[in-house]
Design a protein around this motif. Structure first.
Motif, PDB file in Angstrom:
ATOM      1  N   THR A 117      74.048  76.892  51.200  1.00 31.14           N
ATOM      2  CA  THR A 117      74.211  76.121  49.973  1.00 31.14           C
ATOM      3  C   THR A 117      74.761  74.736  50.281  1.00 31.14           C
ATOM      4  OG1 THR A 117      74.608  78.145  48.726  1.00 31.14           O
ATOM      5  CG2 THR A 117      75.322  76.099  47.713  1.00 31.14           C
ATOM      6  N   ARG A 121      74.361  73.018  53.045  1.00 29.20           N
ATOM      7  CA  ARG A 121      73.267  72.234  53.641  1.00 29.20           C
ATOM      8  C   ARG A 121      72.333  71.705  52.557  1.00 29.20           C
ATOM      9  NH1 ARG A 121      69.085  75.937  56.275  1.00 29.20           N
ATOM     10  NH2 ARG A 121      68.570  76.084  54.057  1.00 29.20           N
ATOM     11  N   ASP A 122      71.964  72.565  51.620  1.00 29.41           N
ATOM     12  CA  ASP A 122      71.025  72.155  50.568  1.00 29.41           C
ATOM     13  C   ASP A 122      71.655  71.124  49.627  1.00 29.41           C
ATOM     14  OD1 ASP A 122      69.168  73.829  51.688  1.00 29.41           O
ATOM     15  OD2 ASP A 122      69.404  75.432  50.203  1.00 29.41           O
ATOM     16  N   THR A 173      59.371  73.257  47.413  1.00 31.34           N
ATOM     17  CA  THR A 173      60.606  73.704  48.056  1.00 31.34           C
ATOM     18  C   THR A 173      61.822  73.104  47.369  1.00 31.34           C
ATOM     19  OG1 THR A 173      59.460  73.886  50.184  1.00 31.34           O
ATOM     20  CG2 THR A 173      61.860  73.767  50.247  1.00 31.34           C
ATOM     21  N   ASN A 183      64.698  75.411  45.783  1.00 29.04           N
ATOM     22  CA  ASN A 183      66.051  75.295  46.334  1.00 29.04           C
ATOM     23  C   ASN A 183      67.055  74.887  45.273  1.00 29.04           C
ATOM     24  OD1 ASN A 183      65.364  76.077  48.903  1.00 29.04           O
ATOM     25  ND2 ASN A 183      65.207  74.009  49.721  1.00 29.04           N
ATOM     26  N   THR A 184      66.655  74.012  44.363  1.00 29.81           N
ATOM     27  CA  THR A 184      67.568  73.589  43.291  1.00 29.81           C
ATOM     28  C   THR A 184      67.917  74.756  42.383  1.00 29.81           C
ATOM     29  OG1 THR A 184      66.689  71.328  43.317  1.00 29.81           O
ATOM     30  CG2 THR A 184      67.849  72.030  41.329  1.00 29.81           C
TER      31      THR A 184
END
Length: 376
Positions: free
Chosen positions: A28, A30-31, A345, A349-350
């Motif tokens: 999380t 990293r994202d 992606t 990811n969001t």
């Protein structure tokens, strides 16, 4: 080492605040950095992200004063904070998906520039097992390798003892100021003096059962390969070996007598494809080609940068509905979600970030996720 630049104290405090905030794990983190460009901007976005994920209670964000207190206590202890992206951060570890964004370190950080090998095994090790661990570790350190282990009793402790004069790093399950087990107090102090202590958890953290698998994935992540000296069939050492395989590392094992339960885990690893070694020279011969530049870890970069463009809210709403219908308490690979839902992606990811920050999503090894039955 990884990265190209040092972080300012202000950046390090922001990183501490972000990784210590509620529901923020390494992936999380990293994202969030990818989406917002910096930890400071990500911290500002946390409340809204968690609200969009369905959270009702305010998200607990680590306060700046608490981060300053932790940072100052670490420096007073003589330690340093190494952030992913700095030169001090180990390159091999930076390459794994769930690398800890920050590591607390006490001792000689320059040792992380060496190629590393993990030695792990049984806590209730035999005398022969301990002797083998010491002998292998000493030979590896003399050959220029950093010997990594988890400072548990038995094989771990023997490996650290063998490599103490040449280079060893111990990854702790708790904080740098915690000693576990108590019998290794003098050894831990000796490693801080001559080698390196590393910890993902903040100072004051007493090791608990859930911390040990997290510690083990760092032990394997730091290393070119993992050598299992002795291990029962249900052993934490086999968890480390599994992490090594998932991370693309080599697994080695010393064979043992089928009459000894402590040999069954290692023998089973060999049966499943682990490389059998009987001497340190054999192990060094297997490892040496991995230290050549063409086979070194790719440079992971600075881990900081410009934020990604925010996905359209209408698209996010559609993605939330579809992903919630696809997710369940059983873990599923994020790649499978991407193939099934056909969203980008960035959008997926969001939504996963929102759900995790809301306390509705759990991350699993192998880039898998599952839906929690109850939200926060």
């Amino acid at each position: 080492m990884s990265g190209t630049s040092a972080f300012s104290d202000a950046e390090k405090l922001d990183w501490l605040r972000l990784i210590r905030s509620e529901n923020v794990g390494p992936i999380t983190f990293r994202d969030l950095i990818a989406a917002y460009g910096s930890a400071g901007e990500a911290l500002k976005a946390l409340p809204e992200l968690s609200r969009r994920g369905g959270r009702v209670k305010p998200l607990r964000i680590f306060q700046k004063s608490a981060a300053e207190k932790e940072y100052e206590a670490l420096k007073k202890l003589g330690g340093e904070l190494s952030c992913k992206g700095e030169r001090s951060y180990p390159r091999a570890l930076a390459a794994i998906d769930d690398a800890p964004p920050v590591l607390s370190a006490l001792g000689h950080l320059h040792l992380l520039a060496r190629p590393a090998v993990a030695l792990v095994g049984a806590r209730n090790a035999s005398l022969n097992g301990k002797r083998l661990a010491r002998d292998f570790a000493r030979a590896l350190a003399e050959a220029g390798f950093l010997v990594v282990s988890g400072l548990a009793r038995g094989i771990d402790a023997a490996a650290h003892q063998g490599a103490l004069g040449g280079g060893t790093a111990a990854v702790l399950a708790g904080g740098l100021d915690q000693v576990y087990p108590e019998e290794n107090r003098e050894l831990q102090a000796a490693i801080a003096e001559a080698g390196l202590l590393l910890a993902e958890q903040p100072l004051g953290t007493v090791p608990q059962a859930r911390h040990f698998p997290r510690r083990n994935r760092i032990v394997s992540g730091l290393s070119l390969g993992v050598l299992v000296v002795e291990a029962a069939l249900r052993s934490g050492s086999l968890i480390t070996a599994r992490f090594a395989l998932e991370q693309g590392r080599e697994v080695f094992a010393i064979p043992g007598s089928p009459l000894d339960p402590r040999a069954k885990g290692g023998n089973d690893l060999i049966r499943k494809g682990a490389l059998l070694v009987e001497t340190a020279e054999e192990l060094i011969a297997q490892l040496s080609p991995m230290t050549e530049p063409p086979l070194s870890e790719p440079e992971p970069g600075d881990f900081r940068g410009a934020p990604l463009a925010a996905p359209d809210e209408t698209l996010l709403a559609k993605a939330r509905s579809q992903l919630l219908s696809l997710l369940s308490p059983s873990a599923v690979a994020v790649d499978e979600l991407l193939r099934e839902c056909q969203f980008s992606t960035a959008v997926v990811n969001t939504v996963l970030l929102e759900l995790e920050l809301a306390g509705r999503l759990e991350r699993h090894p192998g880039n898998k996720v599952s839906l929690l039955a109850e939200g926060a």
